[in-house]
Write a protein that holds these residues in place. Structure first.
Motif, PDB file in Angstrom:
ATOM      1  N   ASN A  64      -0.603  -2.365  -1.818  1.00 43.16           N
ATOM      2  CA  ASN A  64       0.847  -2.542  -1.917  1.00 43.16           C
ATOM      3  C   ASN A  64       1.312  -3.797  -1.182  1.00 43.16           C
ATOM      4  N   GLY A  68       2.385  -6.662  -3.440  1.00 42.11           N
ATOM      5  CA  GLY A  68       3.812  -6.822  -3.165  1.00 42.11           C
ATOM      6  C   GLY A  68       4.162  -8.212  -2.688  1.00 42.11           C
ATOM      7  N   GLN A 207       2.143  -3.193  -8.148  1.00 46.82           N
ATOM      8  CA  GLN A 207       3.065  -4.231  -7.676  1.00 46.82           C
ATOM      9  C   GLN A 207       3.048  -5.457  -8.588  1.00 46.82           C
TER      10      GLN A 207
END
Length: 470
Positions: A64, A68, A207
Protein backbone atom coordinates in the motif's frame (compact mmCIF):
# COMPACT_ATOMS: atom_id res chain seq x y z
CA UNK A 1 -21.41 32.72 -15.01
CA UNK A 2 -22.93 31.78 -11.68
CA UNK A 3 -21.46 28.82 -9.88
CA UNK A 4 -23.38 25.60 -10.51
CA UNK A 5 -23.16 22.13 -9.04
CA UNK A 6 -23.05 20.31 -12.38
CA UNK A 7 -19.54 20.22 -13.79
CA UNK A 8 -18.92 21.77 -17.21
CA UNK A 9 -15.24 20.91 -17.64
CA UNK A 10 -14.06 17.62 -19.07
CA UNK A 11 -10.69 17.26 -20.82
CA UNK A 12 -10.11 21.01 -21.15
CA UNK A 13 -7.73 22.73 -18.74
CA UNK A 14 -9.25 24.20 -15.58
CA UNK A 15 -8.42 27.95 -15.52
CA UNK A 16 -7.09 29.54 -12.35
CA UNK A 17 -10.35 31.48 -11.86
CA UNK A 18 -12.23 28.21 -11.33
CA UNK A 19 -9.78 26.52 -9.00
CA UNK A 20 -10.96 25.81 -5.48
CA UNK A 21 -10.51 23.54 -2.47
CA UNK A 22 -7.65 22.36 -0.30
CA UNK A 23 -5.26 19.43 -0.57
CA UNK A 24 -6.99 17.83 2.43
CA UNK A 25 -9.91 17.00 0.11
CA UNK A 26 -7.70 14.28 -1.37
CA UNK A 27 -7.48 12.59 2.03
CA UNK A 28 -11.24 12.32 2.57
CA UNK A 29 -11.90 11.26 -1.04
CA UNK A 30 -9.38 8.43 -1.05
CA UNK A 31 -10.13 7.34 2.49
CA UNK A 32 -13.82 6.98 1.59
CA UNK A 33 -12.99 5.25 -1.69
CA UNK A 34 -10.93 2.56 0.07
CA UNK A 35 -13.14 1.80 3.07
CA UNK A 36 -15.19 -0.73 1.11
CA UNK A 37 -15.95 -4.40 0.67
CA UNK A 38 -13.73 -5.12 -2.35
CA UNK A 39 -10.66 -3.88 -0.48
CA UNK A 40 -11.68 -6.19 2.39
CA UNK A 41 -11.79 -9.14 -0.04
CA UNK A 42 -8.41 -8.17 -1.49
CA UNK A 43 -6.81 -8.30 1.95
CA UNK A 44 -8.51 -11.62 2.70
CA UNK A 45 -6.95 -13.20 -0.39
CA UNK A 46 -3.49 -12.87 1.16
CA UNK A 47 -4.55 -15.38 3.85
CA UNK A 48 -6.82 -17.53 1.67
CA UNK A 49 -3.89 -18.24 -0.65
CA UNK A 50 -1.75 -19.46 2.25
CA UNK A 51 -0.23 -16.51 4.09
CA UNK A 52 -0.26 -16.06 7.86
CA UNK A 53 -1.75 -13.02 9.58
CA UNK A 54 1.48 -11.28 10.66
CA UNK A 55 3.41 -11.39 7.39
CA UNK A 56 0.29 -10.81 5.31
CA UNK A 57 -0.31 -7.58 7.22
CA UNK A 58 3.33 -6.49 6.83
CA UNK A 59 3.25 -7.26 3.11
CA UNK A 60 -0.02 -5.41 2.61
CA UNK A 61 1.35 -2.34 4.42
CA UNK A 62 4.46 -2.35 2.24
CA UNK A 63 2.45 -2.73 -0.96
CA UNK A 64 0.00 0.00 0.00
CA UNK A 65 2.86 2.39 0.73
CA UNK A 66 4.83 1.59 -2.43
CA UNK A 67 1.85 1.53 -4.78
CA UNK A 68 0.25 4.45 -2.97
CA UNK A 69 3.38 6.56 -3.41
CA UNK A 70 3.31 5.98 -7.17
CA UNK A 71 -0.38 6.84 -7.27
CA UNK A 72 0.13 9.98 -5.14
CA UNK A 73 2.90 11.20 -7.47
CA UNK A 74 0.29 11.21 -10.23
CA UNK A 75 -2.13 13.09 -7.96
CA UNK A 76 0.42 15.87 -7.45
CA UNK A 77 0.29 16.58 -11.20
CA UNK A 78 -3.34 17.72 -11.05
CA UNK A 79 -3.01 21.19 -9.47
CA UNK A 80 0.03 22.06 -11.60
CA UNK A 81 -1.53 21.29 -14.99
CA UNK A 82 -5.27 21.46 -14.32
CA UNK A 83 -5.83 18.51 -16.65
CA UNK A 84 -7.29 15.00 -16.34
CA UNK A 85 -4.67 12.31 -15.81
CA UNK A 86 -4.71 10.45 -19.10
CA UNK A 87 -4.65 13.48 -21.39
CA UNK A 88 -1.19 14.18 -19.97
CA UNK A 89 -0.09 10.93 -21.62
CA UNK A 90 -0.16 12.74 -24.95
CA UNK A 91 3.08 14.46 -23.98
CA UNK A 92 4.76 11.06 -23.76
CA UNK A 93 2.96 8.98 -26.40
CA UNK A 94 1.73 11.62 -28.83
CA UNK A 95 -1.72 13.14 -29.26
CA UNK A 96 -3.01 10.01 -30.97
CA UNK A 97 -0.50 7.50 -29.61
CA UNK A 98 -1.96 7.94 -26.12
CA UNK A 99 -4.98 5.96 -27.30
CA UNK A 100 -2.96 2.73 -26.85
CA UNK A 101 -3.00 2.70 -23.02
CA UNK A 102 -6.30 4.59 -22.99
CA UNK A 103 -8.32 1.79 -24.58
CA UNK A 104 -7.12 -0.61 -21.91
CA UNK A 105 -7.92 1.92 -19.20
CA UNK A 106 -11.50 2.15 -20.44
CA UNK A 107 -11.82 -1.62 -20.48
CA UNK A 108 -10.46 -1.94 -16.97
CA UNK A 109 -12.77 0.65 -15.46
CA UNK A 110 -15.83 -0.88 -17.12
CA UNK A 111 -14.71 -4.12 -15.49
CA UNK A 112 -14.23 -2.53 -12.10
CA UNK A 113 -17.67 -0.93 -12.44
CA UNK A 114 -19.14 -4.37 -13.12
CA UNK A 115 -17.40 -6.21 -10.30
CA UNK A 116 -18.28 -3.46 -7.83
CA UNK A 117 -21.90 -3.42 -8.99
CA UNK A 118 -22.30 -7.12 -8.22
CA UNK A 119 -21.39 -6.64 -4.55
CA UNK A 120 -23.27 -3.35 -4.25
CA UNK A 121 -26.27 -4.87 -6.01
CA UNK A 122 -26.52 -7.51 -3.29
CA UNK A 123 -26.61 -4.78 -0.63
CA UNK A 124 -29.08 -2.58 -2.53
CA UNK A 125 -31.26 -5.61 -3.23
CA UNK A 126 -31.43 -6.36 0.50
CA UNK A 127 -32.17 -2.73 1.36
CA UNK A 128 -34.98 -2.43 -1.20
CA UNK A 129 -36.25 -6.01 -0.71
CA UNK A 130 -35.75 -6.75 -4.39
CA UNK A 131 -33.41 -9.15 -6.18
CA UNK A 132 -29.72 -8.75 -6.90
CA UNK A 133 -30.40 -7.82 -10.54
CA UNK A 134 -32.73 -4.98 -9.57
CA UNK A 135 -30.19 -3.86 -6.99
CA UNK A 136 -27.47 -3.75 -9.66
CA UNK A 137 -29.62 -1.62 -11.97
CA UNK A 138 -30.62 0.82 -9.20
CA UNK A 139 -27.00 1.12 -8.11
CA UNK A 140 -25.85 1.75 -11.69
CA UNK A 141 -28.39 4.53 -12.22
CA UNK A 142 -27.36 6.34 -9.02
CA UNK A 143 -23.71 5.96 -10.02
CA UNK A 144 -24.37 7.43 -13.47
CA UNK A 145 -26.24 10.47 -12.13
CA UNK A 146 -23.44 11.30 -9.69
CA UNK A 147 -20.79 10.93 -12.38
CA UNK A 148 -22.73 13.31 -14.64
CA UNK A 149 -22.91 15.94 -11.89
CA UNK A 150 -19.16 15.50 -11.56
CA UNK A 151 -16.30 16.84 -9.52
CA UNK A 152 -18.04 18.63 -6.65
CA UNK A 153 -20.50 15.85 -5.82
CA UNK A 154 -17.70 13.28 -6.07
CA UNK A 155 -15.70 15.07 -3.38
CA UNK A 156 -18.83 15.59 -1.28
CA UNK A 157 -19.55 11.87 -1.55
CA UNK A 158 -15.97 11.14 -0.46
CA UNK A 159 -16.35 13.31 2.65
CA UNK A 160 -19.60 11.63 3.64
CA UNK A 161 -18.32 8.12 2.92
CA UNK A 162 -15.07 8.69 4.83
CA UNK A 163 -17.03 9.46 8.02
CA UNK A 164 -19.86 6.93 7.75
CA UNK A 165 -17.68 4.07 6.54
CA UNK A 166 -15.04 4.78 9.20
CA UNK A 167 -17.70 4.57 11.93
CA UNK A 168 -18.99 1.31 10.47
CA UNK A 169 -15.52 -0.21 10.23
CA UNK A 170 -14.75 0.72 13.84
CA UNK A 171 -17.95 -1.02 14.91
CA UNK A 172 -17.26 -4.08 12.73
CA UNK A 173 -13.69 -4.23 14.02
CA UNK A 174 -14.93 -4.33 17.61
CA UNK A 175 -17.43 -7.07 16.76
CA UNK A 176 -14.73 -9.08 14.97
CA UNK A 177 -12.23 -8.81 17.82
CA UNK A 178 -14.87 -10.26 20.15
CA UNK A 179 -14.76 -13.44 18.05
CA UNK A 180 -11.03 -13.59 17.33
CA UNK A 181 -8.19 -14.86 19.52
CA UNK A 182 -5.88 -12.10 18.30
CA UNK A 183 -2.86 -13.18 20.37
CA UNK A 184 -3.01 -16.69 18.89
CA UNK A 185 -3.19 -15.32 15.35
CA UNK A 186 -0.25 -12.98 15.92
CA UNK A 187 1.89 -15.74 17.42
CA UNK A 188 1.30 -18.05 14.47
CA UNK A 189 3.81 -16.32 12.22
CA UNK A 190 5.72 -18.29 9.59
CA UNK A 191 7.49 -16.26 6.94
CA UNK A 192 7.13 -17.44 3.37
CA UNK A 193 8.75 -15.30 0.69
CA UNK A 194 6.18 -16.16 -2.05
CA UNK A 195 3.23 -15.48 0.26
CA UNK A 196 4.81 -12.25 1.48
CA UNK A 197 5.38 -11.07 -2.09
CA UNK A 198 1.81 -12.03 -2.94
CA UNK A 199 0.51 -9.78 -0.16
CA UNK A 200 2.74 -6.93 -1.37
CA UNK A 201 1.54 -7.42 -4.94
CA UNK A 202 -2.14 -7.52 -3.96
CA UNK A 203 -2.05 -4.16 -2.21
CA UNK A 204 0.41 -2.51 -4.61
CA UNK A 205 -1.74 -3.50 -7.59
CA UNK A 206 -4.79 -2.15 -5.78
CA UNK A 207 -3.11 1.26 -5.45
CA UNK A 208 -1.62 1.30 -8.94
CA UNK A 209 -5.08 0.82 -10.43
CA UNK A 210 -5.97 4.37 -9.31
CA UNK A 211 -3.04 5.87 -11.25
CA UNK A 212 -4.81 6.46 -14.60
CA UNK A 213 -7.40 8.78 -13.04
CA UNK A 214 -6.10 10.09 -9.71
CA UNK A 215 -5.21 13.56 -11.07
CA UNK A 216 -8.78 13.93 -12.33
CA UNK A 217 -9.76 14.60 -8.71
CA UNK A 218 -6.97 17.05 -7.86
CA UNK A 219 -7.02 19.16 -11.02
CA UNK A 220 -9.41 21.79 -9.61
CA UNK A 221 -7.10 22.59 -6.69
CA UNK A 222 -5.45 26.04 -6.94
CA UNK A 223 -2.25 26.04 -8.94
CA UNK A 224 -0.44 27.31 -5.83
CA UNK A 225 -1.36 24.14 -3.91
CA UNK A 226 1.78 22.50 -2.58
CA UNK A 227 2.74 19.38 -4.54
CA UNK A 228 3.99 17.86 -1.28
CA UNK A 229 0.64 18.51 0.42
CA UNK A 230 -1.26 16.93 -2.47
CA UNK A 231 1.09 13.94 -2.45
CA UNK A 232 0.92 13.29 1.29
CA UNK A 233 -2.82 13.80 1.70
CA UNK A 234 -3.50 11.49 -1.25
CA UNK A 235 -1.08 8.83 -0.04
CA UNK A 236 -2.26 8.94 3.57
CA UNK A 237 -5.95 8.74 2.66
CA UNK A 238 -5.53 5.93 0.15
CA UNK A 239 -3.01 3.88 2.14
CA UNK A 240 -4.87 4.27 5.43
CA UNK A 241 -8.26 3.42 3.94
CA UNK A 242 -7.04 0.40 2.01
CA UNK A 243 -4.89 -0.94 4.85
CA UNK A 244 -7.78 -0.57 7.28
CA UNK A 245 -10.08 -2.53 4.98
CA UNK A 246 -7.44 -5.13 4.12
CA UNK A 247 -6.53 -5.70 7.77
CA UNK A 248 -10.17 -6.42 8.48
CA UNK A 249 -10.14 -8.83 5.53
CA UNK A 250 -7.04 -10.63 6.81
CA UNK A 251 -8.57 -11.17 10.24
CA UNK A 252 -11.89 -12.30 8.76
CA UNK A 253 -10.19 -14.76 6.39
CA UNK A 254 -8.03 -16.15 9.20
CA UNK A 255 -11.16 -17.01 11.21
CA UNK A 256 -13.97 -17.50 8.68
CA UNK A 257 -12.11 -18.45 5.50
CA UNK A 258 -14.38 -19.84 2.80
CA UNK A 259 -17.54 -18.76 4.64
CA UNK A 260 -16.53 -15.16 4.01
CA UNK A 261 -15.48 -15.63 0.39
CA UNK A 262 -18.70 -17.52 -0.39
CA UNK A 263 -20.82 -14.54 0.65
CA UNK A 264 -18.80 -11.44 1.48
CA UNK A 265 -21.71 -9.05 1.90
CA UNK A 266 -23.90 -11.38 3.94
CA UNK A 267 -21.00 -12.40 6.18
CA UNK A 268 -20.02 -8.82 7.02
CA UNK A 269 -23.62 -7.84 7.73
CA UNK A 270 -24.13 -10.97 9.83
CA UNK A 271 -21.01 -10.10 11.80
CA UNK A 272 -22.50 -6.73 12.67
CA UNK A 273 -25.95 -7.85 13.77
CA UNK A 274 -29.58 -7.85 12.63
CA UNK A 275 -32.50 -5.48 12.24
CA UNK A 276 -31.63 -1.79 11.95
CA UNK A 277 -27.91 -2.52 12.33
CA UNK A 278 -28.05 -4.91 9.39
CA UNK A 279 -29.87 -2.30 7.29
CA UNK A 280 -27.24 0.29 8.22
CA UNK A 281 -24.42 -2.08 7.21
CA UNK A 282 -26.08 -2.87 3.88
CA UNK A 283 -26.26 0.90 3.33
CA UNK A 284 -22.58 1.30 4.27
CA UNK A 285 -21.54 -1.42 1.83
CA UNK A 286 -23.55 0.24 -0.94
CA UNK A 287 -22.14 3.68 -0.03
CA UNK A 288 -18.54 2.44 -0.08
CA UNK A 289 -19.02 0.83 -3.46
CA UNK A 290 -20.86 3.89 -4.76
CA UNK A 291 -17.87 6.10 -3.94
CA UNK A 292 -15.40 3.97 -5.87
CA UNK A 293 -17.81 3.17 -8.72
CA UNK A 294 -18.45 6.87 -9.34
CA UNK A 295 -14.69 7.31 -9.60
CA UNK A 296 -14.50 4.41 -12.06
CA UNK A 297 -17.35 5.80 -14.16
CA UNK A 298 -15.96 9.33 -14.18
CA UNK A 299 -12.44 8.08 -14.95
CA UNK A 300 -13.72 5.84 -17.74
CA UNK A 301 -15.67 8.76 -19.19
CA UNK A 302 -12.56 10.98 -19.14
CA UNK A 303 -10.48 8.27 -20.81
CA UNK A 304 -13.09 7.71 -23.52
CA UNK A 305 -13.32 11.43 -24.31
CA UNK A 306 -9.53 11.70 -24.38
CA UNK A 307 -9.33 8.80 -26.84
CA UNK A 308 -11.93 10.19 -29.23
CA UNK A 309 -10.74 13.80 -29.03
CA UNK A 310 -7.21 12.81 -30.02
CA UNK A 311 -8.56 12.04 -33.50
CA UNK A 312 -11.39 14.59 -33.69
CA UNK A 313 -9.48 17.56 -32.25
CA UNK A 314 -12.22 18.11 -29.70
CA UNK A 315 -11.37 20.28 -26.66
CA UNK A 316 -14.75 21.11 -25.08
CA UNK A 317 -17.62 18.71 -24.45
CA UNK A 318 -21.33 19.55 -24.34
CA UNK A 319 -23.54 18.39 -21.48
CA UNK A 320 -25.43 16.12 -23.86
CA UNK A 321 -22.24 14.46 -25.06
CA UNK A 322 -20.99 14.17 -21.48
CA UNK A 323 -24.20 12.36 -20.49
CA UNK A 324 -23.94 10.06 -23.50
CA UNK A 325 -20.35 9.04 -22.73
CA UNK A 326 -21.16 8.31 -19.07
CA UNK A 327 -24.27 6.37 -20.11
CA UNK A 328 -22.08 4.16 -22.33
CA UNK A 329 -19.78 3.36 -19.42
CA UNK A 330 -22.73 2.73 -17.12
CA UNK A 331 -24.62 0.49 -19.55
CA UNK A 332 -21.55 -1.55 -20.48
CA UNK A 333 -20.61 -2.08 -16.84
CA UNK A 334 -24.18 -2.99 -15.87
CA UNK A 335 -24.54 -5.53 -18.68
CA UNK A 336 -21.29 -7.22 -17.64
CA UNK A 337 -22.40 -7.19 -13.99
CA UNK A 338 -25.77 -8.79 -14.81
CA UNK A 339 -24.14 -11.45 -16.99
CA UNK A 340 -21.43 -12.22 -14.45
CA UNK A 341 -23.22 -11.96 -11.12
CA UNK A 342 -23.58 -15.75 -10.68
CA UNK A 343 -20.52 -17.50 -12.10
CA UNK A 344 -18.41 -15.22 -14.30
CA UNK A 345 -17.14 -12.82 -11.65
CA UNK A 346 -14.21 -14.85 -10.33
CA UNK A 347 -12.59 -15.34 -13.75
CA UNK A 348 -13.37 -11.76 -14.70
CA UNK A 349 -11.45 -10.50 -11.66
CA UNK A 350 -8.43 -12.48 -12.91
CA UNK A 351 -8.82 -10.74 -16.24
CA UNK A 352 -8.90 -7.34 -14.54
CA UNK A 353 -5.74 -8.14 -12.59
CA UNK A 354 -4.12 -9.14 -15.86
CA UNK A 355 -5.08 -5.76 -17.30
CA UNK A 356 -3.11 -4.07 -14.53
CA UNK A 357 -0.03 -5.37 -16.32
CA UNK A 358 -0.67 -2.75 -18.98
CA UNK A 359 -0.75 0.21 -16.57
CA UNK A 360 2.49 -0.13 -14.63
CA UNK A 361 4.64 0.67 -17.71
CA UNK A 362 2.37 3.62 -18.50
CA UNK A 363 2.73 4.87 -14.93
CA UNK A 364 6.52 4.57 -15.01
CA UNK A 365 6.79 6.44 -18.32
CA UNK A 366 4.41 9.19 -17.24
CA UNK A 367 6.19 9.83 -13.93
CA UNK A 368 9.71 9.78 -15.39
CA UNK A 369 8.66 12.21 -18.10
CA UNK A 370 6.84 14.57 -15.72
CA UNK A 371 9.42 14.70 -12.93
CA UNK A 372 12.76 13.95 -14.66
CA UNK A 373 12.48 14.82 -18.37
CA UNK A 374 9.94 17.63 -18.73
CA UNK A 375 10.35 18.70 -15.08
CA UNK A 376 6.70 19.74 -14.82
CA UNK A 377 6.87 21.90 -17.98
CA UNK A 378 4.26 21.19 -20.65
CA UNK A 379 2.77 22.97 -23.63
CA UNK A 380 -0.89 22.45 -22.79
CA UNK A 381 -2.38 23.72 -26.10
CA UNK A 382 -0.03 21.35 -27.96
CA UNK A 383 -1.63 18.39 -26.18
CA UNK A 384 -4.58 18.84 -28.53
CA UNK A 385 -2.56 19.41 -31.72
CA UNK A 386 -1.24 16.31 -33.54
CA UNK A 387 0.92 18.64 -35.65
CA UNK A 388 2.37 20.36 -32.58
CA UNK A 389 5.50 19.77 -30.55
CA UNK A 390 4.34 16.37 -29.23
CA UNK A 391 3.24 15.03 -32.61
CA UNK A 392 0.57 12.45 -33.35
CA UNK A 393 2.62 9.37 -32.40
CA UNK A 394 5.79 9.22 -30.32
CA UNK A 395 7.23 5.89 -31.34
CA UNK A 396 10.11 5.95 -28.87
CA UNK A 397 7.72 6.03 -25.89
CA UNK A 398 5.39 3.47 -27.48
CA UNK A 399 8.40 1.20 -28.05
CA UNK A 400 9.46 1.50 -24.41
CA UNK A 401 5.88 0.79 -23.38
CA UNK A 402 5.84 -2.40 -25.47
CA UNK A 403 9.16 -3.53 -23.98
CA UNK A 404 7.79 -2.83 -20.51
CA UNK A 405 4.86 -5.12 -21.25
CA UNK A 406 7.07 -7.91 -22.57
CA UNK A 407 9.44 -7.65 -19.61
CA UNK A 408 6.60 -8.47 -17.23
CA UNK A 409 5.41 -11.64 -18.93
CA UNK A 410 8.00 -14.04 -17.44
CA UNK A 411 7.02 -12.89 -13.93
CA UNK A 412 3.25 -12.77 -14.39
CA UNK A 413 0.95 -15.20 -12.58
CA UNK A 414 -2.77 -15.30 -13.40
CA UNK A 415 -5.44 -17.96 -13.74
CA UNK A 416 -4.98 -18.14 -17.51
CA UNK A 417 -1.24 -17.41 -17.91
CA UNK A 418 1.80 -18.07 -15.72
CA UNK A 419 5.27 -16.93 -16.73
CA UNK A 420 8.29 -19.27 -16.65
CA UNK A 421 10.01 -17.38 -13.82
CA UNK A 422 7.06 -17.59 -11.42
CA UNK A 423 7.86 -21.14 -10.26
CA UNK A 424 11.53 -20.41 -9.42
CA UNK A 425 10.26 -17.52 -7.28
CA UNK A 426 8.01 -19.88 -5.34
CA UNK A 427 4.86 -18.81 -7.17
CA UNK A 428 5.24 -15.09 -6.41
CA UNK A 429 4.08 -12.53 -8.98
CA UNK A 430 6.53 -9.63 -9.10
CA UNK A 431 5.52 -8.46 -12.57
CA UNK A 432 4.39 -5.08 -11.25
CA UNK A 433 7.91 -4.35 -9.92
CA UNK A 434 9.43 -5.24 -13.29
CA UNK A 435 6.71 -3.21 -15.02
CA UNK A 436 7.71 -0.11 -13.08
CA UNK A 437 11.50 -0.41 -13.07
CA UNK A 438 12.28 -1.57 -16.62
CA UNK A 439 10.27 1.05 -18.57
CA UNK A 440 11.29 3.79 -16.13
CA UNK A 441 14.97 3.16 -16.81
CA UNK A 442 14.50 2.64 -20.56
CA UNK A 443 12.39 5.75 -21.01
CA UNK A 444 14.84 7.88 -19.06
CA UNK A 445 17.72 6.65 -21.24
CA UNK A 446 15.79 7.26 -24.47
CA UNK A 447 13.96 10.50 -23.66
CA UNK A 448 16.91 12.45 -22.22
CA UNK A 449 18.72 12.20 -25.56
CA UNK A 450 16.21 14.54 -27.22
CA UNK A 451 14.33 17.11 -25.14
CA UNK A 452 13.56 19.55 -27.95
CA UNK A 453 9.84 19.10 -27.32
CA UNK A 454 10.13 20.33 -23.72
CA UNK A 455 9.21 24.04 -23.36
CA UNK A 456 11.21 26.44 -21.20
CA UNK A 457 8.15 26.89 -18.98
CA UNK A 458 4.60 25.58 -18.91
CA UNK A 459 2.54 27.11 -21.73
CA UNK A 460 -1.09 27.74 -20.81
CA UNK A 461 -4.00 28.19 -23.22
CA UNK A 462 -5.33 31.66 -23.95
CA UNK A 463 -7.80 32.90 -21.30
CA UNK A 464 -11.44 32.36 -22.17
CA UNK A 465 -13.66 35.41 -22.65
CA UNK A 466 -16.19 33.95 -20.18
CA UNK A 467 -15.36 31.06 -17.87
CA UNK A 468 -17.62 28.20 -16.91
CA UNK A 469 -17.70 26.60 -13.53
CA UNK A 470 -17.02 23.15 -12.19
Amino acid sequence: MAETLVERRSIDVVPDSERHGRAFSQFTLWLGANLQITAVVTGALAVVFGGDVVWSLVGLVLGNLLGGAVMALHSAQGPKLGLPQMIQSRAQFGVRGAVVPLLLVILMYVGFFASGSVLAGQAVGQLTHTGDSTGIIIFALVTGVMAIVGYRVIHALGRVASIICAVAFVYLGIRLLDRVDLSALLHDAHFSAPMFLLAVSLSASWQLAFGPYVADYSRYLPRTTSAKATFWWTLSGSALGSQWSMTFGVLVAATAGEKFLAGQVSYVVGLGGAGLIASFLYFVIALGKLTINVLNTYGGFMSMVTSVSGFRGQKVLSQRARTAYIALIMIAGTVVALLGKDSFLASFKDFLLFLLTFFTPWSAINLVDYYLISRERYDIPALSDPDGRYGAWRWDALGVYALGLLAQLPFLSTAFYTGPLVAPLGGADISWIVGLVVPAVLYWLVARRNTAHVPEATILPEPEPESVTS
